[in-house]
Design a protein around this motif. Structure first.
Motif, PDB file in Angstrom:
ATOM      1  N   UNK A 137       0.723 -12.288   3.288  1.00 11.21           N
ATOM      2  CA  UNK A 137       1.221 -11.953   3.848  1.00 11.21           C
ATOM      3  C   UNK A 137       2.825 -11.631   2.810  1.00 11.21           C
ATOM      4  N   UNK A 138       2.912 -11.797   1.178  1.00  7.69           N
ATOM      5  CA  UNK A 138       3.941 -12.275   0.454  1.00  7.69           C
ATOM      6  C   UNK A 138       5.117 -10.913   0.728  1.00  7.69           C
ATOM      7  N   UNK A 139       6.366 -11.065   0.206  1.00  4.97           N
ATOM      8  CA  UNK A 139       6.708 -10.300  -0.182  1.00  4.97           C
ATOM      9  C   UNK A 139       6.839  -9.550  -1.504  1.00  4.97           C
ATOM     10  N   UNK A 140       6.588 -10.543  -2.146  1.00  9.83           N
ATOM     11  CA  UNK A 140       6.815 -10.259  -4.212  1.00  9.83           C
ATOM     12  C   UNK A 140       5.424  -9.728  -3.723  1.00  9.83           C
ATOM     13  N   UNK A 141       4.902  -9.778  -3.685  1.00 13.09           N
ATOM     14  CA  UNK A 141       3.695  -9.000  -4.409  1.00 13.09           C
ATOM     15  C   UNK A 141       2.971  -7.141  -3.552  1.00 13.09           C
TER      16      UNK A 141
END
Length: 668
Positions: free
Chosen positions: A481-485
């Protein structure tokens, strides 16, 4: 000027005596013999004493030497020696190996308690604890440097100096404290002049103690822009030092400095004139204050003369060596920097140095996978965004897309332990949108993504399912759940087909907005804060562009609010050297600055200068960590590559340079 004992060098401060060091060392040795020190105190204490008597060459503020002179007016020599060492300990912040202020204060109190009632010493230490110790950050943020006040920081040292004598004499320390606070500002401003003009140990003119002096000028609207421009980039070369010295020796800078110091000294002189004189000790201390103010005024006049002389010769000295015929004009330095970076990237293609080769396997696997599609796509996309680079990189991009099998877009190629992911899909979708290549095959990679979309429309980082079933036999991976990705994927979806993916864009934009806070975009697992901030700005730019077209944009207001906060945080972090941290962070912030409606030209100029001067001679920038990746023996680290770093630095450099040259409208 006083002549120091070593090599006849010109000392910066008054009241220096070569015998001071011996007197202080005898007091310190007595404390050592009494067993009152911890092991290791002897070493840092010796350094504190050496610095406290003005060594080397009289350039350090001689707190201990001054305390010896002042306390000698009101107390016996032995007591004055102990008080001088006590002041040296209080002012030893920053000395290698020295303990914190509390421990140093306790030692100073132990010395003074030999001559003064312990209760008075305790009150003296409590009074000092209320005052700030001299502490300025190396290469501070511009806003912080401009706010640094010489009369706010570092008052503890000056107050300790003057109240120590009152303490020994049994006098009321309040008048001495007021005088110490009054001379704090001129002391640190004069210390900045020492660092600027006399100290060979500060070749890059970046000593933290220069901050109060620079802050004085940075608070002036007329003086700040030329100074900020001169301080950007490196400051150690003779040419750059001449440029900075020539600027600061000019009449406006001298006048601002003289007005501030003279005003402070006038206030201090009034306090000395009104000091109590009923007792002999009070008269001795008041006379010392008057003489001290006069001595500081003489030092100011010395530096005024030095700067005036430098100003007279500055017209020739600031020019540096003449440029040879055919050299690029100064105004085109940024263009030359960019061309060199592009040349490096074109010559180094396909950039194997930046590929990720796992010779030790990934988390215990026997295979040695190689990840290069993502790296190559990122570099190619950067070259496309830069513009005309003298080669058809779109053809290179099409060739790369042809290498990737249908439905099998994985970071490590055919290494099936790692599932397909949103980050690879994001950059590939952007590359397809920019080139028009491989659109049919892209559908097979998009199908894998769609098989992993949650009921709420949120797309995870890892794609464990595909149209035909599981995509990997391996275990789950971290960072799902990576915000940057997610921001990268949003940019990819907006670029590829914003209308088709409107639902996914809205759901994932909502997820990112929920992660936004005053401190940044939370939940970035694989990238750092500067990358994530830029990823948000790139997403916001695309969202705004499609909003201006036909896309329904229900989150435009929320995105604009977060965008403004991100820009404010990013652009407010520029430092005195023009950078925003590392070259990679600086490039990210410059690219962000290029997206603003009305960028600050000076901010961009300074950032470009910083970034250009940290470029290597082959046109590249040194490799910097970019994203998290497994390391050998189960550890975690960050992947980095020189070409990868250079591509992102060049992309930010090009965007900022283009915006600076263009002005007006934002770049699409």
């Amino acid at each position: 000027m006083t002549l120091a004992a070593d090599a006849g060098a010109t000392a910066a401060w008054p009241w220096l005596d070569p015998a001071d060091k011996g007197v202080c060392e005898r007091s310190w040795s007595a404390l050592l013999r009494a067993g009152a020190l911890w092991r290791g105190d002897a070493a840092w204490g010796a350094l504190a004493i050496e610095r406290g008597v003005g060594a080397p060459s009289g350039r350090s503020i001689p707190w201990a030497g001054w305390a010896l002179r002042i306390c000698g007016r009101v107390a016996a020599p032995a007591a004055a020696g102990d008080a001088a060492v006590a002041v040296a300990l209080v002012t030893a912040g920053g000395v290698d190996g020295a303990p914190d202020a509390l421990a140093r204060g306790a030692l100073a109190g132990r010395l003074l308690a030999q001559h003064v009632d312990e209760a008075r010493v305790h009150r003296w230490l409590l009074g000092l604890a209320e005052l700030a110790e001299a502490s300025w950050e190396h290469n501070p943020v511009v806003a912080g440097a401009a706010a640094a006040r010489s009369d706010a920081g570092g008052a503890r040292e000056a107050v300790a100096l003057w109240t120590a004598a009152a303490l020994l004499a049994g006098d009321d320390p309040a008048p001495a404290r007021r005088f110490g606070e009054a001379v704090t500002a001129p002391l640190w401003l004069l210390d900045g002049l020492v660092r600027l003009w006399l100290d060979p140990a500060v070749p890059d003119l970046a000593a933290p103690t220069l901050t109060p002096l620079l802050a004085l000028w940075l608070r002036d609207r007329e003086l700040a822009p030329p100074l900020l421009r001169a301080l950007a980039g490196e400051r150690a070369s003779p040419v750059r030092r001449r440029e900075i010295h020539g600027l600061l020796a000019g009449r406006p800078y001298r006048a601002a400095l003289a007005a501030r110091v003279r005003g402070a000294l006038a206030s201090a002189r009034e306090l000395a004139a009104s000091a109590p004189r009923a007792r002999p000790s009070e008269r001795g201390l008041a006379d010392a204050q008057r003489e001290f103010v006069d001595a500081l005024g003489e030092r100011l006049r010395f530096f005024e003369g030095l700067m005036s002389f430098r100003d007279v010769i500055g017209a020739g000295a600031a020019l540096g060596p003449p440029r040879a015929l055919g050299d690029l004009a100064l105004a085109d330095d940024a263009g030359a920097d960019l061309r060199a970076a592009v040349a490096f990237l074109l010559e180094a293609a396909p950039w194997p140095e930046s590929w990720e080769l796992q010779r030790f396997g990934v988390l215990g696997s026997r295979e040695q996978p190689v990840g290069h599609w993502f790296v190559r796509a990122t570099i190619l996309m950067a070259l496309i965004e830069i513009g005309d680079v003298g080669r058809d990189v779109r053809a290179d991009a099409a060739a790369l897309l042809d290498e990737i099998p249908a439905g099998e877009l994985r970071y490590f190629g055919d290494f099936r332990e790692l599932p397909p992911d949103a980050d690879d899909l994001a950059i590939i979708l952007q590359l397809i949108a920019a080139t028009g290549a491989a659109r049919e095959r892209a559908e097979t990679w998009i199908e894998v993504m769609l098989a992993n979309v949650g009921d709420d429309g949120v797309v995870p980082t890892w794609f464990y399912r595909g149209p035909a079933g599981p995509t990997t036999p391996g275990a789950a991976w971290a960072g799902d759940d990576c915000s940057a990705v997610r921001l990268n994927l949003l940019a990819g979806l907006l670029s590829f087909d914003a209308t088709r993916f409107a639902r996914l864009i809205d759901a994932n934009a909502r997820r990112v907005l929920d992660a936004a806070s005053t401190d940044g975009i939370q939940g970035a697992c694989f990238y750092d804060g500067s990358y994530t901030d830029l990823a948000f700005l790139r997403f916001a730019r695309l969202y705004r562009q499609h909003q201006e077209g036909s896309l329904d944009a229900p989150r435009a207001a929320e995105i604009a609010t977060v965008e403004a906060a991100v820009l404010s945080r990013m652009l407010g972090s520029q430092r005195l050297d023009g950078g925003f941290g590392t070259p990679l962070c600086t490039a990210a912030c410059l690219e962000g600055a290029a997206m603003t409606a009305a960028p600050d030209p000076l901010l961009i100029e300074r950032g470009l200068r910083y970034l250009g001067e940290r470029q290597l001679v082959d046109g590249s920038w040194p490799a910097e960590p970019l994203y998290r990746t497994p390391m050998k023996h189960g550890r975690e680290g960050h992947h980095q590559g020189r070409a990868l770093t250079t591509a992102l630095c060049a992309r930010g450099f090009a965007a900022a340079r283009s915006r600076l040259r263009r002005g007006g409208e934002r770049r699409a």
